[in-house]
Design an enzyme around this catalytic site. Structure first.
Site, PDB file in Angstrom:
ATOM      1  N   LYS A   1      23.007  76.083  48.638  1.00 35.12           N
ATOM      2  CA  LYS A   1      24.246  75.928  47.853  1.00 35.12           C
ATOM      3  C   LYS A   1      24.846  74.532  48.058  1.00 35.12           C
ATOM      4  O   LYS A   1      25.226  73.857  47.116  1.00 35.12           O
ATOM      5  CB  LYS A   1      25.278  76.997  48.259  1.00 35.12           C
ATOM      6  CG  LYS A   1      24.771  78.428  48.125  1.00 35.12           C
ATOM      7  CD  LYS A   1      25.808  79.446  48.534  1.00 35.12           C
ATOM      8  CE  LYS A   1      26.165  79.461  50.013  1.00 35.12           C
ATOM      9  NZ  LYS A   1      25.068  79.903  50.899  1.00 35.12           N
TER      10      LYS A   1
ATOM     11  N   ARG B   1      32.988  85.516  48.558  1.00 38.55           N
ATOM     12  CA  ARG B   1      31.973  86.062  49.453  1.00 38.55           C
ATOM     13  C   ARG B   1      32.148  87.546  49.666  1.00 38.55           C
ATOM     14  O   ARG B   1      31.370  88.154  50.390  1.00 38.55           O
ATOM     15  CB  ARG B   1      32.173  85.394  50.802  1.00 38.55           C
ATOM     16  CG  ARG B   1      30.997  84.642  51.311  1.00 38.55           C
ATOM     17  CD  ARG B   1      31.474  84.055  52.623  1.00 38.55           C
ATOM     18  NE  ARG B   1      30.413  83.528  53.378  1.00 38.55           N
ATOM     19  CZ  ARG B   1      29.980  82.272  53.283  1.00 38.55           C
ATOM     20  NH1 ARG B   1      30.526  81.441  52.437  1.00 38.55           N
ATOM     21  NH2 ARG B   1      29.010  81.866  54.044  1.00 38.55           N
TER      22      ARG B   1
ATOM     23  N   ARG C   1      18.207  72.793  59.957  1.00 30.62           N
ATOM     24  CA  ARG C   1      19.243  71.979  59.312  1.00 30.62           C
ATOM     25  C   ARG C   1      19.937  71.073  60.332  1.00 30.62           C
ATOM     26  O   ARG C   1      20.204  71.447  61.468  1.00 30.62           O
ATOM     27  CB  ARG C   1      20.292  72.884  58.658  1.00 30.62           C
ATOM     28  CG  ARG C   1      21.494  72.076  58.151  1.00 30.62           C
ATOM     29  CD  ARG C   1      22.380  72.846  57.215  1.00 30.62           C
ATOM     30  NE  ARG C   1      22.848  74.087  57.787  1.00 30.62           N
ATOM     31  CZ  ARG C   1      23.471  75.015  57.087  1.00 30.62           C
ATOM     32  NH1 ARG C   1      23.690  74.834  55.791  1.00 30.62           N
ATOM     33  NH2 ARG C   1      23.862  76.125  57.666  1.00 30.62           N
TER      34      ARG C   1
ATOM     35  N   ARG D   1      24.660  72.835  63.468  1.00 37.52           N
ATOM     36  CA  ARG D   1      25.847  73.700  63.419  1.00 37.52           C
ATOM     37  C   ARG D   1      25.717  74.831  64.429  1.00 37.52           C
ATOM     38  O   ARG D   1      24.633  75.394  64.594  1.00 37.52           O
ATOM     39  CB  ARG D   1      25.994  74.294  62.007  1.00 37.52           C
ATOM     40  CG  ARG D   1      26.768  73.405  61.069  1.00 37.52           C
ATOM     41  CD  ARG D   1      26.739  73.837  59.611  1.00 37.52           C
ATOM     42  NE  ARG D   1      26.976  75.245  59.325  1.00 37.52           N
ATOM     43  CZ  ARG D   1      27.044  75.758  58.085  1.00 37.52           C
ATOM     44  NH1 ARG D   1      26.915  74.959  57.023  1.00 37.52           N
ATOM     45  NH2 ARG D   1      27.230  77.039  57.890  1.00 37.52           N
TER      46      ARG D   1
ATOM     47  N   ARG E   1      24.857  86.327  60.257  1.00 37.73           N
ATOM     48  CA  ARG E   1      25.262  85.862  58.917  1.00 37.73           C
ATOM     49  C   ARG E   1      24.433  86.533  57.828  1.00 37.73           C
ATOM     50  O   ARG E   1      24.944  86.853  56.760  1.00 37.73           O
ATOM     51  CB  ARG E   1      25.107  84.332  58.823  1.00 37.73           C
ATOM     52  CG  ARG E   1      26.201  83.586  59.573  1.00 37.73           C
ATOM     53  CD  ARG E   1      25.805  82.176  59.889  1.00 37.73           C
ATOM     54  NE  ARG E   1      25.633  81.342  58.713  1.00 37.73           N
ATOM     55  CZ  ARG E   1      24.912  80.227  58.699  1.00 37.73           C
ATOM     56  NH1 ARG E   1      24.281  79.819  59.794  1.00 37.73           N
ATOM     57  NH2 ARG E   1      24.829  79.517  57.609  1.00 37.73           N
TER      58      ARG E   1
HETATM   59  P1  AP5 Z   1      22.142  74.166  52.510  1.00 37.97           P
HETATM   60  O1  AP5 Z   1      22.214  73.524  51.175  1.00 37.97           O
HETATM   61  O2  AP5 Z   1      22.930  73.583  53.630  1.00 37.97           O
HETATM   62  O3  AP5 Z   1      22.373  75.742  52.364  1.00 37.97           O
HETATM   63  P2  AP5 Z   1      23.687  76.555  52.041  1.00 37.97           P
HETATM   64  O4  AP5 Z   1      23.332  77.595  51.020  1.00 37.97           O
HETATM   65  O5  AP5 Z   1      24.819  75.653  51.738  1.00 37.97           O
HETATM   66  O6  AP5 Z   1      23.842  77.295  53.425  1.00 37.97           O
HETATM   67  P3  AP5 Z   1      25.124  77.474  54.368  1.00 37.97           P
HETATM   68  O7  AP5 Z   1      24.608  77.816  55.717  1.00 37.97           O
HETATM   69  O8  AP5 Z   1      26.053  76.330  54.236  1.00 37.97           O
HETATM   70  O9  AP5 Z   1      25.727  78.714  53.720  1.00 37.97           O
HETATM   71  P4  AP5 Z   1      26.730  79.649  54.343  1.00 37.97           P
HETATM   72  O10 AP5 Z   1      27.195  80.344  53.111  1.00 37.97           O
HETATM   73  O11 AP5 Z   1      26.213  80.508  55.418  1.00 37.97           O
HETATM   74  O12 AP5 Z   1      27.768  78.680  55.105  1.00 37.97           O
HETATM   75  P5  AP5 Z   1      29.194  78.125  54.722  1.00 37.97           P
HETATM   76  O13 AP5 Z   1      29.296  76.751  55.225  1.00 37.97           O
HETATM   77  O14 AP5 Z   1      29.523  78.412  53.301  1.00 37.97           O
HETATM   78  O15 AP5 Z   1      20.590  74.185  52.928  1.00 37.97           O
HETATM   79  C1  AP5 Z   1      20.187  74.709  54.182  1.00 37.97           C
HETATM   80  C2  AP5 Z   1      19.040  73.857  54.759  1.00 37.97           C
HETATM   81  O16 AP5 Z   1      17.902  73.961  53.896  1.00 37.97           O
HETATM   82  C3  AP5 Z   1      19.362  72.358  54.829  1.00 37.97           C
HETATM   83  O17 AP5 Z   1      18.791  71.848  55.996  1.00 37.97           O
HETATM   84  C4  AP5 Z   1      18.686  71.761  53.580  1.00 37.97           C
HETATM   85  O18 AP5 Z   1      18.283  70.424  53.787  1.00 37.97           O
HETATM   86  C5  AP5 Z   1      17.493  72.687  53.417  1.00 37.97           C
HETATM   87  N1  AP5 Z   1      17.127  72.877  52.009  1.00 37.97           N
HETATM   88  C6  AP5 Z   1      17.977  73.063  50.957  1.00 37.97           C
HETATM   89  N2  AP5 Z   1      17.290  73.213  49.802  1.00 37.97           N
HETATM   90  C7  AP5 Z   1      15.969  73.150  50.143  1.00 37.97           C
HETATM   91  C8  AP5 Z   1      14.745  73.227  49.394  1.00 37.97           C
HETATM   92  N3  AP5 Z   1      14.748  73.428  48.065  1.00 37.97           N
HETATM   93  N4  AP5 Z   1      13.582  73.132  50.073  1.00 37.97           N
HETATM   94  C9  AP5 Z   1      13.563  72.938  51.417  1.00 37.97           C
HETATM   95  N5  AP5 Z   1      14.686  72.837  52.183  1.00 37.97           N
HETATM   96  C10 AP5 Z   1      15.872  72.934  51.549  1.00 37.97           C
HETATM   97  O19 AP5 Z   1      30.124  79.069  55.611  1.00 37.97           O
HETATM   98  C11 AP5 Z   1      30.089  78.992  57.019  1.00 37.97           C
HETATM   99  C12 AP5 Z   1      31.026  80.041  57.613  1.00 37.97           C
HETATM  100  O20 AP5 Z   1      32.379  79.780  57.191  1.00 37.97           O
HETATM  101  C13 AP5 Z   1      30.762  81.499  57.189  1.00 37.97           C
HETATM  102  O21 AP5 Z   1      29.767  82.111  57.972  1.00 37.97           O
HETATM  103  C14 AP5 Z   1      32.147  82.109  57.397  1.00 37.97           C
HETATM  104  O22 AP5 Z   1      32.405  82.363  58.756  1.00 37.97           O
HETATM  105  C15 AP5 Z   1      33.083  81.000  56.948  1.00 37.97           C
HETATM  106  N6  AP5 Z   1      33.372  81.093  55.515  1.00 37.97           N
HETATM  107  C16 AP5 Z   1      33.023  80.191  54.558  1.00 37.97           C
HETATM  108  N7  AP5 Z   1      33.417  80.613  53.346  1.00 37.97           N
HETATM  109  C17 AP5 Z   1      34.014  81.819  53.537  1.00 37.97           C
HETATM  110  C18 AP5 Z   1      34.594  82.764  52.663  1.00 37.97           C
HETATM  111  N8  AP5 Z   1      34.635  82.566  51.338  1.00 37.97           N
HETATM  112  N9  AP5 Z   1      35.096  83.895  53.210  1.00 37.97           N
HETATM  113  C19 AP5 Z   1      35.085  84.108  54.535  1.00 37.97           C
HETATM  114  N10 AP5 Z   1      34.538  83.264  55.421  1.00 37.97           N
HETATM  115  C20 AP5 Z   1      34.003  82.117  54.927  1.00 37.97           C
HETATM  116 MG    MG Z   2      26.634  75.198  52.675  1.00 42.20          MG
END
Ligand code: AP5
Ligand code: MG
Length: 213
Positions: free
Chosen positions: A13, A87, A126, A159, A170
């Protein structure tokens, strides 16, 4: 056009949002990034959120809905991507309410589909820049020099929630709380499923195709 990008942790994402900002001019609203900035600045919200995020659990619906309300209000009508929000179904309902209050809507709800095996590999490899937040991967997208961000020269780190126990938590939380959003947006008629497997550019081309359709 406003879009939602949702899917499991590690689906890409953030990676795809960065490409969509660069190539299509969207504003990017990531609740994960907003919460990590609060943690970095040691605000009261950040101190509260850190414990929850490191464990891989969800911050309260009320808090994140408030953050998104504030973020969208500050955009001056620029088209936006929501990444990592909503979410839960409660957040999706909260989003509908705040968008209708602002006379805005989500045009496409794009679900990035990636199998669990890939997710674990992506998350555990990552690395993120402490300075600008850019995301890399030790195999798929390594930095030119180890530990140094290609974009700003900042230090990259792993992270805390990319440790194995948090990753598994997660993924469980995703299945239970976020996966039902597929049915929610299917029922609203805005759901589009896009495979997140393949190179980052291939996935971008698929999403861009959806936006042009
Ligand atoms: P990346 O693009 O970083 O993946 P992502 O989908 O953004 O994954 P996240 O871990 O950020 O998602 P998340 O939803 O768990 O975390 P968030 O920060 O939103 O890609 C991942 C890796 O893969 C990278 O190394 C990239 O280089 C690689 N990659 C990407 N595309 C690729 C491809 N095509 N091929 C190969 N490699 C590839 O949330 C974190 C925390 O915050 C949550 O757990 C929660 O505690 C809190 N939080 C955030 N939002 C909310 C909410 N709305 N409600 C409640 N709590 C929340
Ligand atoms: Mg992300």
């Amino acid at each position: 056009m406003n879009i939602l990008l949702f899917g499991p942790p590690g689906a890409g994402k953030g990676t795809q949002s960065a490409l969509l900002v660069e190539k299509n001019g969207f504003a990017h609203i990531s609740t994960g990034d907003i919460l990590r900035a609060a943690i970095k600045n040691k605000t009261p919200l950040g101190l509260e959120a850190k414990v929850i995020i490191d464990k891989g659990e969800l911050v309260s619906d009320e808090i994140v809905i408030g953050l998104v309300d504030e973020a969208i209000s500050g955009l001056n009508n620029k088209p936006f991507i929501l990444d990592g929000f909503p979410r839960t179904v409660v957040q999706a309902e909260g989003l509908d309410q705040l968008l209708s209050k602002m006379d805005k809507k989500i045009d496409k709800s794009i679900f990035l589909d990636v199998d669990t095996d890939f997710l674990v590999k992506r998350l555990s490899g990552r690395r993120v820049c402490r300075g600008c937040g850019a995301s890399f991967h030790v195999e798929a997208n390594p930095t030119n020099a180890e530990g140094v961000c290609d974009k700003c020269g900042g230090e990259t780190y792993q992270r805390a929630d990319d440790e194995p126990t948090s990753i598994s938590k997660r993924l469980d939380v995703y299945e239970k709380s976020t996966s039902p959003l597929k049915d929610y947006y299917q029922a609203k008629g805005s759901l589009v499923k896009v495979s997140g497997i393949g190179s980052m550019d291939e996935v971008y081309d698929r999403i861009n195709g959806v936006l042009k359709a």
